[in-house]
Design a protein around this motif. Structure first.
Motif, mmCIF file in Angstrom:
data_model
loop_
_atom_site.group_PDB
_atom_site.id
_atom_site.type_symbol
_atom_site.label_atom_id
_atom_site.label_comp_id
_atom_site.label_asym_id
_atom_site.label_seq_id
_atom_site.Cartn_x
_atom_site.Cartn_y
_atom_site.Cartn_z
ATOM 1 N N GLN A 132 7.972 24.013 39.346
ATOM 2 C CA GLN A 132 7.595 25.411 38.997
ATOM 3 C C GLN A 132 6.959 25.895 40.627
ATOM 4 N N LEU A 133 5.757 24.966 40.447
ATOM 5 C CA LEU A 133 5.119 24.466 41.885
ATOM 6 C C LEU A 133 5.949 24.706 43.354
ATOM 7 N N GLN A 134 6.848 23.232 42.629
ATOM 8 C CA GLN A 134 8.053 23.167 43.382
ATOM 9 C C GLN A 134 8.801 23.987 44.279
ATOM 10 N N GLU A 135 8.885 24.957 43.735
ATOM 11 C CA GLU A 135 10.568 26.193 43.910
ATOM 12 C C GLU A 135 9.726 27.228 44.311
ATOM 13 N N LEU A 136 8.282 27.359 44.170
ATOM 14 C CA LEU A 136 7.041 29.017 44.527
ATOM 15 C C LEU A 136 7.636 28.219 46.078
ATOM 16 N N THR A 137 6.905 26.536 46.321
ATOM 17 C CA THR A 137 6.385 26.642 47.003
ATOM 18 C C THR A 137 7.860 26.717 48.044
ATOM 19 N N ARG A 138 8.871 25.952 47.864
ATOM 20 C CA ARG A 138 9.894 26.263 48.561
ATOM 21 C C ARG A 138 10.459 27.545 49.162
ATOM 22 N N ASP A 139 10.187 28.374 48.059
ATOM 23 C CA ASP A 139 10.605 29.878 48.548
ATOM 24 C C ASP A 139 10.004 30.731 48.731
ATOM 25 N N LYS A 140 8.633 30.080 49.706
ATOM 26 C CA LYS A 140 7.565 30.742 50.933
ATOM 27 C C LYS A 140 6.768 31.734 49.899
ATOM 28 N N LEU A 141 6.760 31.462 48.345
ATOM 29 C CA LEU A 141 5.596 32.587 47.479
ATOM 30 C C LEU A 141 4.142 31.388 47.280
ATOM 31 N N ILE A 142 4.364 30.241 47.703
ATOM 32 C CA ILE A 142 2.624 29.695 47.843
ATOM 33 C C ILE A 142 2.907 28.830 48.219
ATOM 34 N N THR A 143 1.856 28.749 49.078
ATOM 35 C CA THR A 143 1.423 27.516 49.880
ATOM 36 C C THR A 143 1.184 26.564 48.948
ATOM 37 N N ARG A 144 0.539 24.524 49.443
ATOM 38 C CA ARG A 144 0.375 23.636 49.305
ATOM 39 C C ARG A 144 -0.324 23.070 49.951
ATOM 40 N N HIS A 145 -1.498 23.304 50.111
ATOM 41 C CA HIS A 145 -2.881 22.433 50.546
ATOM 42 C C HIS A 145 -2.969 21.397 50.342
ATOM 43 N N SER A 146 -2.835 19.782 51.330
ATOM 44 C CA SER A 146 -4.130 18.906 51.034
ATOM 45 C C SER A 146 -4.423 18.734 51.897
ATOM 46 N N TYR A 147 -5.826 18.225 51.057
ATOM 47 C CA TYR A 147 -7.275 18.118 51.969
ATOM 48 C C TYR A 147 -7.212 16.417 51.991
ATOM 49 N N ALA A 148 -7.675 15.997 53.324
ATOM 50 C CA ALA A 148 -7.758 14.372 53.802
ATOM 51 C C ALA A 148 -9.079 14.321 52.649
ATOM 52 N N GLU A 149 -9.069 13.756 51.416
ATOM 53 C CA GLU A 149 -10.456 13.802 50.985
ATOM 54 C C GLU A 149 -10.328 12.407 50.149
ATOM 55 N N THR A 150 -10.413 11.399 49.725
ATOM 56 C CA THR A 150 -10.537 10.874 48.631
ATOM 57 C C THR A 150 -11.888 10.975 48.003
ATOM 58 N N PRO A 151 -11.429 11.806 46.248
ATOM 59 C CA PRO A 151 -10.326 11.558 45.851
ATOM 60 C C PRO A 151 -9.078 12.829 45.949
ATOM 61 N N PRO A 152 -7.435 12.607 46.711
ATOM 62 C CA PRO A 152 -7.355 13.661 47.476
ATOM 63 C C PRO A 152 -6.892 14.865 46.481
ATOM 64 N N ARG A 153 -7.174 15.729 47.225
ATOM 65 C CA ARG A 153 -7.287 17.392 46.588
ATOM 66 C C ARG A 153 -6.209 18.120 46.754
ATOM 67 N N VAL A 154 -5.572 18.868 46.250
ATOM 68 C CA VAL A 154 -4.449 20.282 46.881
ATOM 69 C C VAL A 154 -4.706 20.942 45.859
ATOM 70 N N GLU A 155 -4.535 22.545 46.884
ATOM 71 C CA GLU A 155 -4.941 23.435 46.381
ATOM 72 C C GLU A 155 -3.014 24.489 46.442
ATOM 73 N N TYR A 156 -2.958 25.053 45.140
ATOM 74 C CA TYR A 156 -2.101 25.896 46.070
ATOM 75 C C TYR A 156 -2.836 27.096 45.512
ATOM 76 N N ARG A 157 -1.715 27.998 46.838
ATOM 77 C CA ARG A 157 -2.566 29.702 47.213
ATOM 78 C C ARG A 157 -1.773 30.472 47.194
ATOM 79 N N LEU A 158 -1.620 31.904 47.134
ATOM 80 C CA LEU A 158 -0.321 32.854 47.853
ATOM 81 C C LEU A 158 -0.397 33.135 49.070
ATOM 82 N N THR A 159 0.906 33.120 49.018
ATOM 83 C CA THR A 159 1.430 33.352 50.689
ATOM 84 C C THR A 159 1.454 35.327 50.886
#
Length: 114
Positions: free
Chosen positions: A55-82
């Motif tokens: 569902q997150l992949q589909e929402l990202t593909r349809d530009k309803l959410i963005t996926r933001h990856s942070y260059a950290e250890t451990p990796p951190r990814v956040e999803y937010r509305l467009t």
């Protein structure tokens, strides 16, 4: 409306993007603040990790959410509305009010699959 006109139906097109059991809930949970995958999974416990990923992949593909990856250890990814999906928030709020009306008036019975 005949079958070949469905692809030109605005309601059909909208439901193809936001339809289903989980996408409105995901969007609703993201409206106040960005969330990580684990936070979303905790907020929607009946949603499997596999389906949440899809569902997150589909929402990202349809530009309803963005996926933001942070260059950290451990990796951190956040999803937010467009901005595009923020337009859905008042629509979902109205639908929620209508849902409460249905529940209050006992127009619908509680379903076991909730």
């Amino acid at each position: 409306m005949n079958e070949k006109n469905h692809e030109n139906c605005p309601l059909t097109q909208a439901l193809l993007v936001i339809g289903g059991k989980w996408k409105p809930l995901i969007i609703s949970h993201l409206q106040k603040s960005p969330k990580r995958f684990g936070q979303l999974h905790t907020l929607i416990p009946k949603l499997s990790r596999k389906v949440l990923t899809s569902q997150l992949q589909e929402l990202t593909r349809d530009k309803l959410i963005t996926r933001h990856s942070y260059a950290e250890t451990p990796p951190r990814v956040e999803y937010r509305l467009t901005e595009k999906s923020k337009e859905l928030v008042p629509i979902f709020q109205s639908m929620s009010k209508w849902g409460m009306y249905l529940i209050d008036k006992k127009i619908i019975e509680e379903r076991e699959d909730n």
